[in-house]
Design an enzyme around this catalytic site. Structure first.
Site, short mmCIF file in Angstrom:
data_model
loop_
_atom_site.label_atom_id
_atom_site.label_comp_id
_atom_site.label_asym_id
_atom_site.label_seq_id
_atom_site.Cartn_x
_atom_site.Cartn_y
_atom_site.Cartn_z
N LYS A 9 0.83 -1.23 0.03
CA LYS A 9 -0.19 -0.06 -0.05
C LYS A 9 0.99 1.39 0.09
O LYS A 9 2.05 1.23 0.27
CB LYS A 9 -0.95 0.00 1.34
CG LYS A 9 -0.27 0.18 2.71
CD LYS A 9 0.06 1.59 3.01
CE LYS A 9 0.76 1.54 4.35
NZ LYS A 9 1.59 2.62 4.59
N ASP A 134 -2.61 -1.31 10.66
CA ASP A 134 -3.15 -1.11 9.26
C ASP A 134 -3.24 -2.39 8.56
O ASP A 134 -3.79 -2.51 7.40
CB ASP A 134 -2.01 -0.31 8.40
CG ASP A 134 -0.71 -1.13 8.23
OD1 ASP A 134 -0.68 -2.11 8.89
OD2 ASP A 134 0.28 -0.52 7.83
#
Ligand code: C5P
Length: 295
Positions: A9, A134
């Site tokens: 990401k 996350d």
């Protein structure tokens, strides 16, 4: 055997709202999956053994996020089931690209499938959040607004197809060090997240640029003199419309107009020994039921 891809990401936007009593930082961040992947292979085993193999040495197995995710899944939902999991690493470590968290989330998704548990994404995300801040994002991926310590995930229309170069300057930047540096002064004016005014048109990078921001960028550059040096040396790359640090670093993200520019930039960065560079794009999220795992 089930094979799934675990995407890395970047953060299009990241603002730190303050420090929480539990020591974490309250975030408003826009996370984005990119086409740089680790691969995970899953096979069911009889008995409740979790076997883990990896193509590189990741240190103590019990600390590995894949193994921790598998144990958490077993404990919560399938105490009698076992699995052999093979991880093939491509995403650099300590790079602000969420590799370990993505591997862990993908482990939950993979075990959910091979053990036929049919747990909904919400359950997988709740379990993922116990593994890393996350981690929950990676259960769904794509583009999402994430708040809390990062674990409250609101999926948004995917900003897919933006051409990017990721530069990993071969620096491992521990996330806690970067947050600690930022914490020395939390008296800044908070940026509003106006990222979603951008309508996701990958050609309109001027609009995209207005939404891109990373509060951790300055702290990351202050923590590593080498990163700061790489930052200085990449100020004026031809064709680059936006440049930023991904999450807590150490990776730098360059937005470019097309794949050809991405390839040229990659070559140029590597020829100057600035690190390892990857030609990628922003991608949509993992397909849910019956999908191909984001391939
Ligand atoms: O949750 P995770 O283990 O991924 O976080 C790694 C470290 O990053 C934490 O120990 C903390 O120092 C820092 N962190 C933070 N605030 C967040 C997320 C991470 O301070 N929202």
């Amino acid at each position: 055997m089930l094979t799934l891809l675990a995407p890395a990401k970047i953060n299009w936007f990241l603002e730190v709202m303050g420090k929480r009593p539990d020591g974490y930082h309250e975030l408003v961040t826009v996370m984005q999956s990119i086409s740089l992947y680790d691969t995970l292979e899953f096979e069911e085993l009889s008995g409740n053994t979790i076997e883990f193999h990896c193509n590189v040495d990741l240190g103590p197995v019990e600390k590995n996020l894949v193994v921790r995710a598998a144990r958490a899944m077993q404990q919560a939902h399938a105490p009698a089931r076992g699995a052999r999991i093979r991880l093939i690493k491509h995403i650099p470590h300590g790079a602000g690209l969420g590799g370990g968290s993505s591997d862990a989330a993908t482990t939950l998704v993979g075990l959910n499938r091979i053990w036929n548990l049919e747990l909904p994404d919400e359950k997988l995300m709740a379990l993922a959040a116990t593994i890393g801040s996350d981690c929950a994002f990676f259960v769904v991926g794509g583009t999402a607004l994430c708040t809390g310590r990062g674990e409250i995930v609101q999926p948004r229309t995917a900003v897919a197809g933006v051409h990017l170069v990721i530069l990993y300057p071969e620096i491992v930047l521990p996330t806690p060090d970067v947050y600690r540096k930022l914490s020395e002064n939390l008296h800044f004016v908070r940026r509003e997240c106006n990222f979603f005014h951008y309508d996701g048109d990958s050609k309109d990078t001027a609009e995209l640029a207005k939404g891109v921001f990373n509060r951790l960028e300055e702290a990351a550059l202050a923590v590593s003199a080498r990163l700061s040096d790489v930052w200085q040396q990449t100020q004026n790359e031809p064709g680059v419309t936006i440049r930023f640090v991904s999450g807590s670093g150490s990776s730098l993200v360059f937005v470019v107009p097309d794949e050809k520019s991405a390839r040229q930039l990659t070559k140029s960065l590597e020829s100057r020994s600035l690190g390892r560079a990857f030609v990628v794009r922003s991608v949509a999220g993992r397909e849910t039921k019956g999908g191909d795992g984001g391939r």
